[in-house]
Write a protein that holds these residues in place. Structure first.
Motif, PDB file in Angstrom:
ATOM      1  N   GLY A 169      26.514  35.375  63.259  1.00 57.66           N
ATOM      2  CA  GLY A 169      26.606  36.475  62.291  1.00 57.66           C
ATOM      3  C   GLY A 169      27.301  36.018  61.013  1.00 57.66           C
ATOM      4  N   ALA A 170      26.683  36.360  59.881  1.00 53.96           N
ATOM      5  CA  ALA A 170      27.260  35.989  58.579  1.00 53.96           C
ATOM      6  C   ALA A 170      27.692  37.224  57.813  1.00 53.96           C
ATOM      7  N   GLY A 171      28.355  38.170  58.518  1.00 51.17           N
ATOM      8  CA  GLY A 171      29.069  39.250  57.825  1.00 51.17           C
ATOM      9  C   GLY A 171      30.289  38.630  57.145  1.00 51.17           C
ATOM     10  N   GLU A 225      22.535  33.484  61.459  1.00 53.40           N
ATOM     11  CA  GLU A 225      22.474  34.874  60.980  1.00 53.40           C
ATOM     12  C   GLU A 225      21.041  35.402  61.150  1.00 53.40           C
ATOM     13  N   ALA A 226      20.936  36.610  61.732  1.00 53.35           N
ATOM     14  CA  ALA A 226      19.610  37.193  61.967  1.00 53.35           C
ATOM     15  C   ALA A 226      18.905  37.572  60.654  1.00 53.35           C
ATOM     16  N   ALA A 227      19.677  38.064  59.681  1.00 49.48           N
ATOM     17  CA  ALA A 227      19.065  38.482  58.406  1.00 49.48           C
ATOM     18  C   ALA A 227      18.764  37.254  57.544  1.00 49.48           C
ATOM     19  N   GLY A 259      26.263  38.234  54.355  1.00 43.28           N
ATOM     20  CA  GLY A 259      26.971  39.451  53.921  1.00 43.28           C
ATOM     21  C   GLY A 259      26.905  40.623  54.875  1.00 43.28           C
ATOM     22  N   GLY A 260      25.911  40.650  55.790  1.00 42.45           N
ATOM     23  CA  GLY A 260      25.816  41.777  56.732  1.00 42.45           C
ATOM     24  C   GLY A 260      25.758  43.102  55.991  1.00 42.45           C
ATOM     25  N   LYS A 261      26.766  43.944  56.209  1.00 40.47           N
ATOM     26  CA  LYS A 261      26.751  45.287  55.594  1.00 40.47           C
ATOM     27  C   LYS A 261      26.859  45.213  54.076  1.00 40.47           C
ATOM     28  N   MET A 262      27.287  44.068  53.537  1.00 42.49           N
ATOM     29  CA  MET A 262      27.453  43.939  52.075  1.00 42.49           C
ATOM     30  C   MET A 262      26.147  43.462  51.445  1.00 42.49           C
ATOM     31  N   ASP A 296      24.900  47.665  44.953  1.00 40.20           N
ATOM     32  CA  ASP A 296      25.479  47.125  46.171  1.00 40.20           C
ATOM     33  C   ASP A 296      25.194  48.172  47.234  1.00 40.20           C
ATOM     34  N   THR A 297      24.629  47.758  48.363  1.00 40.01           N
ATOM     35  CA  THR A 297      24.191  48.772  49.334  1.00 40.01           C
ATOM     36  C   THR A 297      25.279  49.154  50.330  1.00 40.01           C
ATOM     37  N   GLY A 298      26.325  48.337  50.447  1.00 36.73           N
ATOM     38  CA  GLY A 298      27.396  48.620  51.414  1.00 36.73           C
ATOM     39  C   GLY A 298      28.702  48.970  50.723  1.00 36.73           C
ATOM     40  N   SER A 333      31.869  49.524  48.386  1.00 37.03           N
ATOM     41  CA  SER A 333      31.958  49.659  46.932  1.00 37.03           C
ATOM     42  C   SER A 333      33.410  49.581  46.473  1.00 37.03           C
ATOM     43  N   LEU A 334      34.341  49.824  47.380  1.00 38.38           N
ATOM     44  CA  LEU A 334      35.754  49.827  46.996  1.00 38.38           C
ATOM     45  C   LEU A 334      36.396  48.523  47.458  1.00 38.38           C
ATOM     46  N   PHE A 335      37.042  47.832  46.514  1.00 39.32           N
ATOM     47  CA  PHE A 335      37.569  46.497  46.818  1.00 39.32           C
ATOM     48  C   PHE A 335      39.069  46.470  46.575  1.00 39.32           C
ATOM     49  N   GLN A 348      17.723  33.776  61.830  1.00 41.35           N
ATOM     50  CA  GLN A 348      17.854  33.194  63.172  1.00 41.35           C
ATOM     51  C   GLN A 348      18.616  34.169  64.062  1.00 41.35           C
ATOM     52  N   ASN A 349      17.865  34.893  64.880  1.00 33.87           N
ATOM     53  CA  ASN A 349      18.475  35.889  65.764  1.00 33.87           C
ATOM     54  C   ASN A 349      19.005  35.188  67.017  1.00 33.87           C
ATOM     55  N   VAL A 350      20.309  35.214  67.205  1.00 36.66           N
ATOM     56  CA  VAL A 350      20.886  34.583  68.394  1.00 36.66           C
ATOM     57  C   VAL A 350      20.539  35.459  69.599  1.00 36.66           C
ATOM     58  N   CYS A 365      35.333  38.133  65.654  1.00 36.10           N
ATOM     59  CA  CYS A 365      35.903  38.527  64.357  1.00 36.10           C
ATOM     60  C   CYS A 365      35.041  39.641  63.792  1.00 36.10           C
ATOM     61  N   GLY A 366      35.594  40.398  62.840  1.00 41.65           N
ATOM     62  CA  GLY A 366      34.799  41.425  62.164  1.00 41.65           C
ATOM     63  C   GLY A 366      35.346  42.822  62.354  1.00 41.65           C
ATOM     64  N   GLY A 367      34.655  43.756  61.740  1.00 41.83           N
ATOM     65  CA  GLY A 367      35.127  45.133  61.651  1.00 41.83           C
ATOM     66  C   GLY A 367      35.221  45.875  62.974  1.00 41.83           C
TER      67      GLY A 367
HETATM   68  C1  LIG Z   1      27.616  51.985  53.425  1.00 42.55           C
HETATM   69  C2  LIG Z   1      28.915  51.273  53.699  1.00 42.55           C
HETATM   70  C3  LIG Z   1      30.002  51.479  52.878  1.00 42.55           C
HETATM   71  C4  LIG Z   1      31.203  50.814  53.115  1.00 42.55           C
HETATM   72  N1  LIG Z   1      32.226  50.955  52.224  1.00 42.55           N
HETATM   73  C5  LIG Z   1      33.293  50.123  52.297  1.00 42.55           C
HETATM   74  C6  LIG Z   1      34.206  50.025  51.212  1.00 42.55           C
HETATM   75  O1  LIG Z   1      34.052  50.698  50.193  1.00 42.55           O
HETATM   76  N2  LIG Z   1      35.241  49.142  51.322  1.00 42.55           N
HETATM   77  C7  LIG Z   1      35.414  48.357  52.427  1.00 42.55           C
HETATM   78  O2  LIG Z   1      36.377  47.564  52.460  1.00 42.55           O
HETATM   79  N3  LIG Z   1      34.536  48.421  53.466  1.00 42.55           N
HETATM   80  C8  LIG Z   1      33.484  49.265  53.426  1.00 42.55           C
HETATM   81  N4  LIG Z   1      32.556  49.285  54.427  1.00 42.55           N
HETATM   82  C9  LIG Z   1      32.826  48.547  55.676  1.00 42.55           C
HETATM   83  C10 LIG Z   1      32.534  47.058  55.534  1.00 42.55           C
HETATM   84  O3  LIG Z   1      31.273  46.880  54.979  1.00 42.55           O
HETATM   85  C11 LIG Z   1      32.567  46.408  56.909  1.00 42.55           C
HETATM   86  O4  LIG Z   1      33.783  46.693  57.583  1.00 42.55           O
HETATM   87  C12 LIG Z   1      32.410  44.905  56.817  1.00 42.55           C
HETATM   88  O5  LIG Z   1      31.449  44.519  55.871  1.00 42.55           O
HETATM   89  C13 LIG Z   1      32.009  44.409  58.209  1.00 42.55           C
HETATM   90  O6  LIG Z   1      31.858  43.022  58.185  1.00 42.55           O
HETATM   91  P1  LIG Z   1      31.673  42.202  59.513  1.00 42.55           P
HETATM   92  O7  LIG Z   1      32.158  40.823  59.258  1.00 42.55           O
HETATM   93  O8  LIG Z   1      32.237  42.917  60.673  1.00 42.55           O
HETATM   94  O9  LIG Z   1      30.116  42.042  59.751  1.00 42.55           O
HETATM   95  P2  LIG Z   1      28.823  42.911  59.491  1.00 42.55           P
HETATM   96  O10 LIG Z   1      28.700  43.231  58.066  1.00 42.55           O
HETATM   97  O11 LIG Z   1      28.709  43.989  60.481  1.00 42.55           O
HETATM   98  O12 LIG Z   1      27.736  41.786  59.803  1.00 42.55           O
HETATM   99  C14 LIG Z   1      27.419  41.331  61.073  1.00 42.55           C
HETATM  100  C15 LIG Z   1      26.301  40.330  60.905  1.00 42.55           C
HETATM  101  O13 LIG Z   1      25.874  39.866  62.192  1.00 42.55           O
HETATM  102  C16 LIG Z   1      24.464  39.701  62.145  1.00 42.55           C
HETATM  103  N5  LIG Z   1      23.928  39.727  63.499  1.00 42.55           N
HETATM  104  C17 LIG Z   1      23.932  40.783  64.357  1.00 42.55           C
HETATM  105  N6  LIG Z   1      23.333  40.401  65.530  1.00 42.55           N
HETATM  106  C18 LIG Z   1      22.994  39.103  65.387  1.00 42.55           C
HETATM  107  C19 LIG Z   1      22.370  38.151  66.236  1.00 42.55           C
HETATM  108  N7  LIG Z   1      21.983  38.475  67.472  1.00 42.55           N
HETATM  109  N8  LIG Z   1      22.161  36.896  65.774  1.00 42.55           N
HETATM  110  C20 LIG Z   1      22.559  36.540  64.510  1.00 42.55           C
HETATM  111  N9  LIG Z   1      23.159  37.415  63.664  1.00 42.55           N
HETATM  112  C21 LIG Z   1      23.373  38.662  64.098  1.00 42.55           C
HETATM  113  C22 LIG Z   1      23.993  40.885  61.316  1.00 42.55           C
HETATM  114  O14 LIG Z   1      22.699  40.665  60.803  1.00 42.55           O
HETATM  115  C23 LIG Z   1      25.064  40.930  60.240  1.00 42.55           C
HETATM  116  O15 LIG Z   1      24.728  40.147  59.127  1.00 42.55           O
HETATM  117  C24 LIG Z   1      31.331  49.953  54.239  1.00 42.55           C
HETATM  118  C25 LIG Z   1      30.232  49.757  55.084  1.00 42.55           C
HETATM  119  C26 LIG Z   1      29.029  50.390  54.815  1.00 42.55           C
HETATM  120  C27 LIG Z   1      27.821  50.133  55.713  1.00 42.55           C
END
Ligand SMILES: Cc1cc2nc3c(=O)[nH]c(=O)nc-3n(C[C@H](O)[C@H](O)[C@H](O)COP(=O)(O)OP(=O)(O)OC[C@H]3O[C@@H](n4cnc5c(N)ncnc54)[C@H](O)[C@@H]3O)c2cc1C
Length: 493
Positions: free
Chosen positions: A10-12, A33-35, A39-42, A53-55, A57-59, A250-252, A464-466
């Motif tokens: 995952g490349a969030g 990373e599957a996508a 950036g994942g949600k970003m 920016d689709t995810g 917005s507040l930094f 690349q979907n794991v 790691c991650g949210g």
């Molecule tokens: C609409 C929206 C608004 C938000 N607003 C804010 C904000 O204003 N401020 C803020 O700080 N946070 C905000 N957030 C929260 C923030 O985006 C997330 O907490 C953070 O981006 C999560 O990152 P992460 O590292 O956990 O991974 P994620 O972004 O969840 O990414 C996980 C990655 O893993 C990949 N993946 C999943 N399964 C597989 C697999 N089997 N093989 C390979 N890859 C895989 C996915 O494709 C994805 O790219 C918002 C989120 C959203 C959706």
């Protein structure tokens, strides 16, 4: 000696950040990373001359991104730059009250007391209490693993323990705000809204969340040059230059565990061996789809998801001088809104509407004379609701509210549109139910129930991650990357 091999799934933001930190410590790192993009949600979307920016917005806390990039490249500005935004948010109420909130605590306290009728000194004291709460707790709850006994021997923890009873763990944020700010509905509502920073309800989340307002006002809000999606792009570019290998699309399929140790992953039927596997996929999804031979911990099953969102990305062919980068149009009944989201699992008919307009900072994000509106309402995570109907209703509620509060016909101004819903968020990122911030912080002990950054019984398997400790949002994801990479390097010693 060969470098130890770390595979990141995952490349969030947290996956990208953990990869950088491990690379900086001499690991041979590959990211799958599957996508098709980091950036994942970003994410990012562009149409008809508008960029969105689709995810997030507040930094806040940009130094955490800089620190991460600095683990592989000393001149971080080669990859990432940003500016401080002087105003925090523009607030609007149905009775016509408007407050453009300065970031600076002193100015904000005075101005909000003038406009909303509160007591400037009580507001300033609220902020200084929030700053103290943040300083006391960050070393305990945000910067270290809560799941290793060594944490409980640190100075920060011993300093924090006697102060825990004063930190509002036994009342809700709303109750605490009422007590601190008096009988002033608008002021209380304004400070209640900080619960949404981690997808929670102010009526349920504990008073310790008071500290969140310190991030926005005490420390400040920032804008990354190039938009929010420049954050993952910067980390990806720095990693590529440092020799990290990234594999997109690349979907794991599986994380392999043998003799209580993570040994490899399978991608497209091919086995990739590893000394360490770091899972950045939403933890509930990871147990369901990738760790199929491992039982899901009870806490993961029990924890309720954070809220999700419906977002409309609208290209608007008009400029609104009174709108700022961040704007909030409050519901008249905040309690009913959060009850609808967290108790009835549905929308509220008068939702609080958040609008982000990055073109206020970067005019290239919209055609001349126009604005790129990211229009979001909080909704429950997906549990099988009829999202087609709810999305249509949401659009109608939002447009009626904005027409009323801005005295315009919003529908007539929309030049281009895209929509994101909880099921689409899950589809695009594997975040279960489309939860924005992993599990909710509605319970008093939520911080302790969140999944650890490692597996208690399986060596070489880290998270790691949210959706894991310390929680969702970019700053906490950056903390999670640091905690995870520290654990990995310490465990290998
Ligand atoms: C609409 C929206 C608004 C938000 N607003 C804010 C904000 O204003 N401020 C803020 O700080 N946070 C905000 N957030 C929260 C923030 O985006 C997330 O907490 C953070 O981006 C999560 O990152 P992460 O590292 O956990 O991974 P994620 O972004 O969840 O990414 C996980 C990655 O893993 C990949 N993946 C999943 N399964 C597989 C697999 N089997 N093989 C390979 N890859 C895989 C996915 O494709 C994805 O790219 C918002 C989120 C959203 C959706």
């Amino acid at each position: 000696m060969p470098q130890p091999k770390a595979l990141v799934v995952g490349a969030g933001v947290a996956g990208l950040a953990t990869a950088l930190r491990l690379k900086g410590r001499g690991y041979d790192v590959e990211v799958f990373e599957a996508a098709m993009h980091p950036g994942g949600k970003m994410g990012e979307w562009a149409s008809e001359g508008y960029r969105f920016d689709t995810g997030p917005s507040l930094f806040t806390l940009p130094h955490l991104v800089e620190e991460t990039i600095a683990s592989v490249h000393s001149k971080t500005s080669d990859y990432f730059t940003y500016s401080k935004h002087q105003t925090a948010c523009a607030y609007f109420w149905e009775d016509g009250t408007e407050l453009l909130a300065e970031g600076d605590v002193g100015t904000f306290s005075k101005k909000s007391a003038d406009i909303l009728g509160g007591n400037a000194r009580a507001i300033a004291e609220y902020f200084s209490e929030a700053a103290k709460m943040y300083d006391i707790t960050k070393g305990v709850f945000l910067e270290r693993s809560l799941h290793r006994w060594q944490t409980y021997l640190t100075k920060d923890v011993w300093k924090a323990i006697p102060k825990l009873p004063t930190l509002g763990l036994f009342s809700s944020l709303h109750q605490r705000n009422q007590k601190r700010l008096g009988n002033n509905d608008k002021l209380v509502q304004l400070f209640d809204r900080f619960a949404t920073y981690n997808g929670s309800s102010p009526y349920l989340t504990p008073g310790i969340m008071q500290m969140i307002c310190h991030l926005e006002h005490g420390i400040g809000t920032f804008y990354p040059h190039g938009g929010m999606s420049s954050i993952p792009k910067a980390m990806f570019n720095a990693g590529k230059d440092a020799g990290i290998e990234y594999h997109f699309g690349q979907n794991v399929e599986k994380i392999h565990v043998e003799n209580n140790r993570a040994t490899a992953i399978t991608v497209n039927g091919n086995l990739h061996k590893a000394d360490v596997v770091v899972c950045n996929v939403d933890v509930r999804s990871a147990y369901k789809h990738l760790l199929t031979d491992v039982s899901t911990p009870k806490n993961v099953v029990k924890q309720k998801p954070s809220s999700s969102a419906i977002i409309f990305y609208w290209g608007i062919k008009q400029q609104f001088p009174k709108l700022d980068l961040h704007n909030i149009f409050f519901s008249e009944d905040y309690k009913a809104e959060f009850d609808a989201i967290f108790s009835q699992d549905t929308l509220y008919e008068d939702p609080t509407v958040y609008i982000n307009i990055s073109a206020k900072v970067d005019e290239n994000d919209a055609p001349k004379g126009c604005e790129n509106w990211f229009v979001m309402i909080n909704v429950p995570a997906d549990s099988g609701q009829d999202w087609d109907t709810l999305t249509q209703q949401a659009k109608q509620f939002i447009i009626e509210k904005l027409n009323r509060m801005l005295a315009v016909d919003v529908s007539a101004l929309i030049e281009t549109e895209n929509i994101l819903t909880p099921p689409l968020i899950e589809l695009k990122t594997s975040s279960q139910g489309g939860a924005l911030y992993g599990s909710s912080s509605n319970e008093r002990m939520a911080a302790f129930f969140r999944h650890a950054n490692f597996h208690h019984k399986i060596g070489g398997l880290y998270f790691c991650g949210g959706s894991v400790h310390p929680g969702g949002g970019i700053p906490l994801c950056m903390h999670s990357a640091r905690i995870t990479s520290d654990l990995i390097t310490n465990d290998q010693l």
